[in-house]
Enzyme design. Structure first.
Site, PDB file in Angstrom:
ATOM      1  N   CYS A  14      -0.440   6.220 -16.127  1.00  0.00           N
ATOM      2  CA  CYS A  14      -1.782   6.502 -15.611  1.00  0.00           C
ATOM      3  C   CYS A  14      -2.856   6.529 -16.700  1.00  0.00           C
ATOM      4  O   CYS A  14      -4.049   6.468 -16.389  1.00  0.00           O
ATOM      5  CB  CYS A  14      -1.778   7.826 -14.853  1.00  0.00           C
ATOM      6  SG  CYS A  14      -0.714   7.818 -13.391  1.00  0.00           S
TER       7      CYS A  14
ATOM      8  N   HIS B  49      -9.150  10.758 -14.414  1.00  0.00           N
ATOM      9  CA  HIS B  49      -8.074  10.095 -13.675  1.00  0.00           C
ATOM     10  C   HIS B  49      -7.949  10.777 -12.321  1.00  0.00           C
ATOM     11  O   HIS B  49      -7.964  12.008 -12.225  1.00  0.00           O
ATOM     12  CB  HIS B  49      -6.769  10.221 -14.462  1.00  0.00           C
ATOM     13  CG  HIS B  49      -5.557   9.810 -13.689  1.00  0.00           C
ATOM     14  ND1 HIS B  49      -5.487   8.637 -12.972  1.00  0.00           N
ATOM     15  CD2 HIS B  49      -4.360  10.430 -13.509  1.00  0.00           C
ATOM     16  CE1 HIS B  49      -4.299   8.552 -12.402  1.00  0.00           C
ATOM     17  NE2 HIS B  49      -3.605   9.622 -12.707  1.00  0.00           N
TER      18      HIS B  49
ATOM     19  N   ASN C 285      -3.848   8.102  -6.009  1.00  0.00           N
ATOM     20  CA  ASN C 285      -3.593   7.892  -7.436  1.00  0.00           C
ATOM     21  C   ASN C 285      -3.261   6.416  -7.662  1.00  0.00           C
ATOM     22  O   ASN C 285      -2.187   5.948  -7.305  1.00  0.00           O
ATOM     23  CB  ASN C 285      -2.423   8.775  -7.878  1.00  0.00           C
ATOM     24  CG  ASN C 285      -2.118   8.654  -9.366  1.00  0.00           C
ATOM     25  OD1 ASN C 285      -2.600   7.751 -10.042  1.00  0.00           O
ATOM     26  ND2 ASN C 285      -1.306   9.557  -9.883  1.00  0.00           N
TER      27      ASN C 285
END
Length: 331
Positions: free
Chosen positions: A121, A258, A288
């Site tokens: 990520c 994020h 996500n």
């Protein structure tokens, strides 16, 4: 060139942004039809209400291409002007060549260096940092940086604690060398000792056992442990970033984090004493998207008119590895 001009500091400045989301939308209610969950359960724990899912045959490279084209159009840059392509992804189209190389050919930017960065990520922030170094050292003047993922291809749709979290998407930026202030600093960290808290154990050299439970390309996560570590790591990197630039948290105009979990985003905002009105949140719409999440949020913030030229932005991310990173920039 004059001596004064040659001594001017060179920055990486964002010239344009772009993003792309697959057409198919999967809502929490849709998920409740295939796994034991509910909209209330997902929303209360994550802030996610829906996510986008790549169509059959639609690849990470496809998403990256559309985002890249939009970023290049926004920057007014032709493929022939690109000196470097860095693509953050943990879901490449194929093992090799890299998705960046496939993207380079599709764009017609042949000849320049192109490579992938896999930091889960944190992939886009890592890629942005690498690109910034190329520009600062004079090795490149125009760089395409992309974060793209098709994470839904590796979720276990029977595991309700993980399948509700992830979505597909891509975001891109074009960086150009400039004497005007742009990226001020980037900060990267990793801790491979925590790999089994958030990982995908399948690989080319390790493979997997056919009789292993949930064998295959599947995300495995110890959610509560990841949450605790992420909050602490992001707290520390926020301090590190501000101290490195002799800035106070109140100097920031926007936090662009994020988009993994709304509770983690809110915890970081509280640490910065920053109202949520100054935090870009897209997790409710995108879920996500791993490497795609920060550039997707950045592009939406810019195109919506929230982020304006001259404002100070803090980008940060945390992902499997563990990896985490930040970028402070003047847009």
């Amino acid at each position: 060139m004059s001596e004064q001009a040659s001594n001017q500091r060179i920055y990486s400045r964002i010239a344009g942004t772009g993003s792309y989301l697959p057409e198919k939308v999967l809502t929490n209610d849709d998920l409740a039809k295939i796994v034991d969950t509910s909209d209330e359960w997902i929303t209360s724990r994550t802030g996610i209400r829906q996510r986008h899912v790549a169509a059959e045959g639609e690849t990470t490279g496809d998403l990256a291409y559309h985002a890249a084209v939009r970023a290049m159009e926004a920057a007014g840059v032709e493929a022939s002007e690109i000196d470097l392509i860095v693509l953050g992804t943990t879901t490449p189209d194929i093992v090799f060549p890299s998705t960046a190389c496939l993207l380079q050919h599709r764009l017609g930017a042949n000849g320049c260096p192109a490579f992938d960065v896999n930091a889960a990520c944190s992939g886009f922030v890592y890629a942005l940092s690498v690109a910034d170094k190329f520009i600062r050292t004079g090795s490149a003047k125009t760089v395409l940086v992309v974060g793209a993922e098709t994470l839904t291809r590796m979720v276990d749709w029977s595991e309700r604690t993980t399948c509700v979290l992830f979505g597909d998407g891509a975001g891109a930026v074009v960086l150009k060398a400039d004497t005007e202030t742009g990226i001020l600093s980037t900060h990267l960290h990793a801790d491979g000792g925590k790999k089994e808290l958030l990982w995908n154990p399948v690989g080319v050299s390790t493979g997997f056992k056919e009789n292993e439970k949930n064998a295959g390309v599947r995300i495995r996560m110890a959610g509560s442990e990841v949450f605790k570590y992420a909050v602490k790591a992001l707290d520390a990197i926020v301090d590190e970033t501000l101290e490195a630039n002799s800035l106070d948290r109140h100097d920031l105009d926007w936090l662009i984090p994020h988009q993994a979990n709304l509770r983690i985003i809110e915890a970081t905002a509280r640490r910065l004493d920053m109202p949520m009105e100054r935090v870009i949140v897209t997790v409710d719409k995108h879920g996500n998207t791993s490497s795609g999440s920060v550039p997707l949020a950045l592009d939406e913030a810019i195109r919506s008119g929230k982020v304006e030229r001259g404002q100070l932005l803090l980008l940060e991310a945390f992902g499997g590895g563990f990896t985490w990173g930040s970028a402070l920039l003047r847009y």
